[in-house]
Design a protein around this motif. Structure first.
Motif, PDB file in Angstrom:
ATOM      1  N   LEU A  18      35.989  14.235  -1.532  1.00  0.00           N
ATOM      2  CA  LEU A  18      36.548  15.297  -2.387  1.00  0.00           C
ATOM      3  C   LEU A  18      38.077  15.425  -2.048  1.00  0.00           C
ATOM      4  CD1 LEU A  18      36.637  17.650  -4.732  1.00  0.00           C
ATOM      5  CD2 LEU A  18      35.423  19.164  -2.791  1.00  0.00           C
ATOM      6  N   VAL A  19      39.026  15.247  -2.986  1.00  0.00           N
ATOM      7  CA  VAL A  19      40.492  15.212  -2.695  1.00  0.00           C
ATOM      8  C   VAL A  19      40.856  16.663  -3.201  1.00  0.00           C
ATOM      9  CG1 VAL A  19      42.642  14.305  -2.878  1.00  0.00           C
ATOM     10  CG2 VAL A  19      40.585  12.815  -2.787  1.00  0.00           C
ATOM     11  N   LEU A  20      41.731  17.307  -2.339  1.00  0.00           N
ATOM     12  CA  LEU A  20      42.283  18.573  -2.875  1.00  0.00           C
ATOM     13  C   LEU A  20      43.417  18.784  -2.494  1.00  0.00           C
ATOM     14  CD1 LEU A  20      42.047  20.775  -0.306  1.00  0.00           C
ATOM     15  CD2 LEU A  20      39.761  20.801  -0.604  1.00  0.00           C
ATOM     16  N   SER A  21      44.291  19.630  -3.020  1.00  0.00           N
ATOM     17  CA  SER A  21      45.843  19.891  -2.747  1.00  0.00           C
ATOM     18  C   SER A  21      46.152  21.130  -2.131  1.00  0.00           C
ATOM     19  CB  SER A  21      46.828  19.243  -3.746  1.00  0.00           C
ATOM     20  OG  SER A  21      46.430  20.133  -5.000  1.00  0.00           O
ATOM     21  N   ALA A  22      47.072  21.001  -1.330  1.00  0.00           N
ATOM     22  CA  ALA A  22      47.477  22.420  -0.593  1.00  0.00           C
ATOM     23  C   ALA A  22      48.894  22.597  -0.387  1.00  0.00           C
ATOM     24  CB  ALA A  22      46.752  22.700   0.550  1.00  0.00           C
ATOM     25  N   LYS A  66      36.181  15.585   9.109  1.00  0.00           N
ATOM     26  CA  LYS A  66      35.189  14.901   9.686  1.00  0.00           C
ATOM     27  C   LYS A  66      33.971  15.112   8.660  1.00  0.00           C
ATOM     28  CE  LYS A  66      35.937  15.555  14.327  1.00  0.00           C
ATOM     29  NZ  LYS A  66      35.759  16.124  15.855  1.00  0.00           N
ATOM     30  N   PRO A  67      32.909  14.117   8.439  1.00  0.00           N
ATOM     31  CA  PRO A  67      31.739  14.413   7.886  1.00  0.00           C
ATOM     32  C   PRO A  67      31.212  15.823   7.713  1.00  0.00           C
ATOM     33  CG  PRO A  67      31.643  12.522   8.941  1.00  0.00           C
ATOM     34  CD  PRO A  67      32.815  13.112   9.451  1.00  0.00           C
ATOM     35  N   LEU A  68      31.152  16.354   6.607  1.00  0.00           N
ATOM     36  CA  LEU A  68      30.550  17.576   6.428  1.00  0.00           C
ATOM     37  C   LEU A  68      29.050  17.412   6.809  1.00  0.00           C
ATOM     38  CD1 LEU A  68      31.691  18.704   2.720  1.00  0.00           C
ATOM     39  CD2 LEU A  68      32.932  19.068   5.116  1.00  0.00           C
ATOM     40  N   SER A  69      28.793  18.452   7.837  1.00  0.00           N
ATOM     41  CA  SER A  69      27.157  18.552   8.534  1.00  0.00           C
ATOM     42  C   SER A  69      26.495  19.590   8.143  1.00  0.00           C
ATOM     43  CB  SER A  69      27.589  18.132   9.783  1.00  0.00           C
ATOM     44  OG  SER A  69      28.392  19.110  10.623  1.00  0.00           O
ATOM     45  N   LYS A  70      26.992  20.480   7.728  1.00  0.00           N
ATOM     46  CA  LYS A  70      26.036  21.640   7.357  1.00  0.00           C
ATOM     47  C   LYS A  70      26.859  22.374   6.201  1.00  0.00           C
ATOM     48  CE  LYS A  70      28.771  24.233  10.641  1.00  0.00           C
ATOM     49  NZ  LYS A  70      28.893  24.971  12.119  1.00  0.00           N
ATOM     50  N   ARG A  78      30.919  14.156   1.273  1.00  0.00           N
ATOM     51  CA  ARG A  78      30.769  13.593   2.483  1.00  0.00           C
ATOM     52  C   ARG A  78      31.729  14.337   3.286  1.00  0.00           C
ATOM     53  NH1 ARG A  78      28.311   9.232  -0.208  1.00  0.00           N
ATOM     54  NH2 ARG A  78      26.119   8.938   0.174  1.00  0.00           N
ATOM     55  N   GLN A  79      33.103  14.072   2.697  1.00  0.00           N
ATOM     56  CA  GLN A  79      34.152  14.292   3.450  1.00  0.00           C
ATOM     57  C   GLN A  79      35.138  14.967   2.249  1.00  0.00           C
ATOM     58  OE1 GLN A  79      34.290  10.344   5.506  1.00  0.00           O
ATOM     59  NE2 GLN A  79      35.591  11.657   6.886  1.00  0.00           N
ATOM     60  N   ILE A  80      35.955  15.846   3.109  1.00  0.00           N
ATOM     61  CA  ILE A  80      37.344  16.358   2.264  1.00  0.00           C
ATOM     62  C   ILE A  80      38.350  15.627   2.526  1.00  0.00           C
ATOM     63  CG2 ILE A  80      38.461  18.453   1.668  1.00  0.00           C
ATOM     64  CD1 ILE A  80      35.757  19.972   1.693  1.00  0.00           C
ATOM     65  N   MET A  81      39.441  15.088   1.646  1.00  0.00           N
ATOM     66  CA  MET A  81      40.871  14.993   1.900  1.00  0.00           C
ATOM     67  C   MET A  81      41.671  16.012   1.424  1.00  0.00           C
ATOM     68  SD  MET A  81      42.909  11.404   0.745  1.00  0.00           S
ATOM     69  CE  MET A  81      42.459  10.586   2.047  1.00  0.00           C
ATOM     70  N   CYS A  82      42.657  16.323   2.173  1.00  0.00           N
ATOM     71  CA  CYS A  82      43.577  17.208   1.809  1.00  0.00           C
ATOM     72  C   CYS A  82      44.971  16.708   1.717  1.00  0.00           C
ATOM     73  CB  CYS A  82      43.650  18.504   2.875  1.00  0.00           C
ATOM     74  SG  CYS A  82      44.600  19.965   2.067  1.00  0.00           S
ATOM     75  N   TYR A  83      45.652  16.760   0.183  1.00  0.00           N
ATOM     76  CA  TYR A  83      46.936  16.406   0.095  1.00  0.00           C
ATOM     77  C   TYR A  83      47.912  17.363   0.076  1.00  0.00           C
ATOM     78  CZ  TYR A  83      50.341  14.528  -3.277  1.00  0.00           C
ATOM     79  OH  TYR A  83      51.626  14.045  -3.818  1.00  0.00           O
ATOM     80  N   GLU A  84      48.920  17.104   1.086  1.00  0.00           N
ATOM     81  CA  GLU A  84      49.882  18.245   1.205  1.00  0.00           C
ATOM     82  C   GLU A  84      51.226  17.663   1.164  1.00  0.00           C
ATOM     83  OE1 GLU A  84      49.034  20.543   4.962  1.00  0.00           O
ATOM     84  OE2 GLU A  84      46.919  20.248   4.836  1.00  0.00           O
ATOM     85  N   PRO A  85      51.800  17.463   0.075  1.00  0.00           N
ATOM     86  CA  PRO A  85      53.301  16.883  -0.084  1.00  0.00           C
ATOM     87  C   PRO A  85      54.298  18.054   0.349  1.00  0.00           C
ATOM     88  CG  PRO A  85      52.330  17.261  -2.472  1.00  0.00           C
ATOM     89  CD  PRO A  85      51.272  17.730  -1.303  1.00  0.00           C
ATOM     90  N   PRO A  86      55.346  17.734   0.870  1.00  0.00           N
ATOM     91  CA  PRO A  86      56.149  18.464   1.508  1.00  0.00           C
ATOM     92  C   PRO A  86      56.899  19.089   0.129  1.00  0.00           C
ATOM     93  CG  PRO A  86      57.070  16.578   1.869  1.00  0.00           C
ATOM     94  CD  PRO A  86      55.617  16.488   1.315  1.00  0.00           C
TER      95      PRO A  86
END
Length: 170
Positions: A18-22, A66-70, A78-86
């Protein structure tokens, strides 16, 4: 394209990332953000950021959990990716870095066959849908044509108005 709440994606969709931005280093849960929606469901992006699988913000403006485990999402994502452009870089100009980051992982390290994301940076950051849609789809197609093993990219929007704008961008 999906219209609806990203938190309600059926488990059978088997989403790897799951990709999200911040905004860089700001994981404040707000009522209009995906980070806030995840927080309401028991997933703290801030907590995940404290114990990352890998931090590649210096080169790609992304980090991966890390893989979501709970919790309620371990079977949904399974995992989250966070995109944080300056701030100095327009998010649309750097969106290809998401796929560059994904391409840097060996298949055995991070599974990336199914990716889900909202239309990044169009919420709190305020980038217009038309300015993000084309660069995002172009980057995805480029990397997939060049061997990135993504089989499905799900773009999810909970706003009917924005989803209509997304559809019109194709």
């Amino acid at each position: 394209l999906y219209l609806g709440d990203i938190n309600e994606i059926p488990v059978h969709e088997n989403i790897d990332i799951l990709v999200l931005s911040a905004i860089p280093d700001d994981y404040t849960p707000t009522s209009i953000s995906l980070i806030g929606s995840l927080y309401e469901k028991g997933v703290s992006v801030e907590a995940l950021s404290q114990d990352k699988h890998e931090d590649k913000r210096a080169s790609t403006y992304c980090w991966i959990s890390k893989p979501l485990s709970k919790g309620p999402f371990e079977k949904r994502f399974r995992q989250i990716m966070c995109y944080e452009p300056p701030d100095a870089i327009h998010p649309a100009e750097a969106v290809g870095n998401i796929f560059r980051c994904l391409a840097s992982y060996p298949v055995s390290d991070v599974s990336i066959s199914t990716i889900a994301m909202p239309l990044l940076s169009t919420g709190i950051v305020g980038v217009p849908v038309a300015k993000m849609m084309e660069p995002l789809v172009d980057a995805a197609m480029h990397w997939m044509r060049n061997g990135l093993p993504i089989k499905r990219l799900l773009l999810i929007e909970r706003s009917g108005t924005k989803a209509y704008e997304m559809k019109g961008a194709f």
